[in-house]
Design a protein around this motif. Structure first.
Motif, mmCIF file in Angstrom:
data_model
loop_
_atom_site.group_PDB
_atom_site.id
_atom_site.type_symbol
_atom_site.label_atom_id
_atom_site.label_comp_id
_atom_site.label_asym_id
_atom_site.label_seq_id
_atom_site.Cartn_x
_atom_site.Cartn_y
_atom_site.Cartn_z
ATOM 1 N N TYR A 1 8.192 37.729 -58.056
ATOM 2 C CA TYR A 1 8.768 36.754 -58.983
ATOM 3 C C TYR A 1 7.769 36.323 -60.057
ATOM 4 O O TYR A 1 8.156 35.868 -61.136
ATOM 5 C CB TYR A 1 9.298 35.537 -58.220
ATOM 6 N N ARG B 1 6.821 29.091 -62.330
ATOM 7 C CA ARG B 1 7.856 30.122 -62.416
ATOM 8 C C ARG B 1 9.172 29.733 -61.739
ATOM 9 O O ARG B 1 10.241 30.105 -62.205
ATOM 10 C CB ARG B 1 7.338 31.430 -61.795
ATOM 11 N N TRP B 2 9.115 29.010 -60.630
ATOM 12 C CA TRP B 2 10.337 28.745 -59.864
ATOM 13 C C TRP B 2 10.822 27.307 -60.000
ATOM 14 O O TRP B 2 11.997 27.059 -60.240
ATOM 15 C CB TRP B 2 10.093 29.049 -58.387
#
Length: 301
Positions: free
Chosen positions: A243, A109-110
């Motif tokens: 997140y 995701r990051w």
């Protein structure tokens, strides 16, 4: 280093590895494009060098002792390491390899969306990623750096803060409809999903919200991705990083279980051993990643 007497020649080690693997001097000689007598001389030279009897001779037949057999297998691993290092050098003569241990969900995701920029800016560095869910040990694992969650308490390592993680309790809409929760205490009565790498997360969350938790049981998961899907399908209430579940919240697949502010149970860091601080690919990667880091300038642990 004062131990050069323990460094036999590569030629003699290759002869040993081929002899052990192929089972005969003749076959080893054919593979190495040498004469049988040349291979025999290399084996004799190696035996003299280590000052240990390595061979059992029975007439014209020669075999390795049990200790020499283990030694040959260790040598094979070392020769493969040298071969692979040479291949990497040939494939990337301008730079070097950078082995990074990652956490799956954070990296997907990051980190992953940012990596194409690194590859485009630094083609001289070969980036190798390996998943590591357990606490890492730079002394025993082949990583130049690692993405880690927790607190900056690693000995003999430097670190750079990347992001503070905030978590919220969520559940599938259908589960919330069957089991409505209007307070933090209500959640303790629900089926709770747990991460085995963060066994005390729910307990810490309850305490941070002014509630003393009772016995908290429920199924364990080893990754946020599988726990998220379990929550989406109504298996239980999950304490998940915001997140990670942005899309699930936007699509209505998950809903916040109670109206309290998100809390932080830790931060993500890039960590690298001090022995790797002058390694150019480490410098290149951490300097590139610092533009996305929450902590700004690189700090020491």
């Amino acid at each position: 280093m004062g131990t050069t007497r323990f460094y036999p020649s590569i030629a003699s080690l290759r002869a040993l590895e081929a002899f052990e693997r192929l089972g005969s001097v003749t076959k080893a000689a054919d593979e190495l494009a040498l004469t049988q007598s040349a291979v025999s001389r290399q084996l004799q030279t190696l035996e003299n060098h280590v000052s240990v009897s390595m061979f059992v001779r029975d007439g014209k037949r020669i075999a390795l002792t049990p200790a020499a057999l283990n030694y040959a297998r260790d040598i094979r691993t070392a020769l493969m390491t040298i071969q692979n290092a040479s291949i990497r050098l040939k494939a990337n003569p301008r730079g070097g390899s950078f082995n990074l241990a990652i956490l799956p969900s954070f990296s997907v995701r990051w980190l992953a969306p940012k990596l194409p920029d690194f590859v485009a800016r630094h083609p001289e560095v070969t980036l190798n990623l390996g998943t590591n869910l357990e606490p890492f040990d730079f002394d025993t694992e082949p990583y130049h750096a690692a993405i880690h969650f927790g607190a900056p308490d690693w000995p003999d390592a430097n670190h750079m803060e990347l992001m503070t993680e905030t978590v919220i309790p969520v559940a599938a809409p259908a589960l919330l409809k069957r089991n409505p929760t209007t307070s933090v205490a209500d959640i303790m009565e629900q089926p709770l999903l747990h991460m085995n790498s963060r066994p005390n997360a729910w307990e810490a969350w309850f305490q941070m919200n002014g509630t003393v938790p009772t016995l908290l049981t429920g199924p364990l998961f080893d990754q946020f991705a599988t726990m998220t899907q379990a929550a989406v399908h109504g298996l239980g209430f999950a304490l998940l990083p915001e997140y990670i579940i942005e899309r699930e919240l936007e699509k209505g697949l998950l809903e916040k279980a109670v109206d309290v502010p998100p809390v932080s149970l830790g931060k993500y860091y890039l960590v690298w051993p001090k022995t790797m601080s002058e390694y150019q690919p480490t410098i290149t990667f951490k300097n590139w990643l610092s533009r996305y880091a929450a902590s700004g300038p690189i700090t020491s642990a």
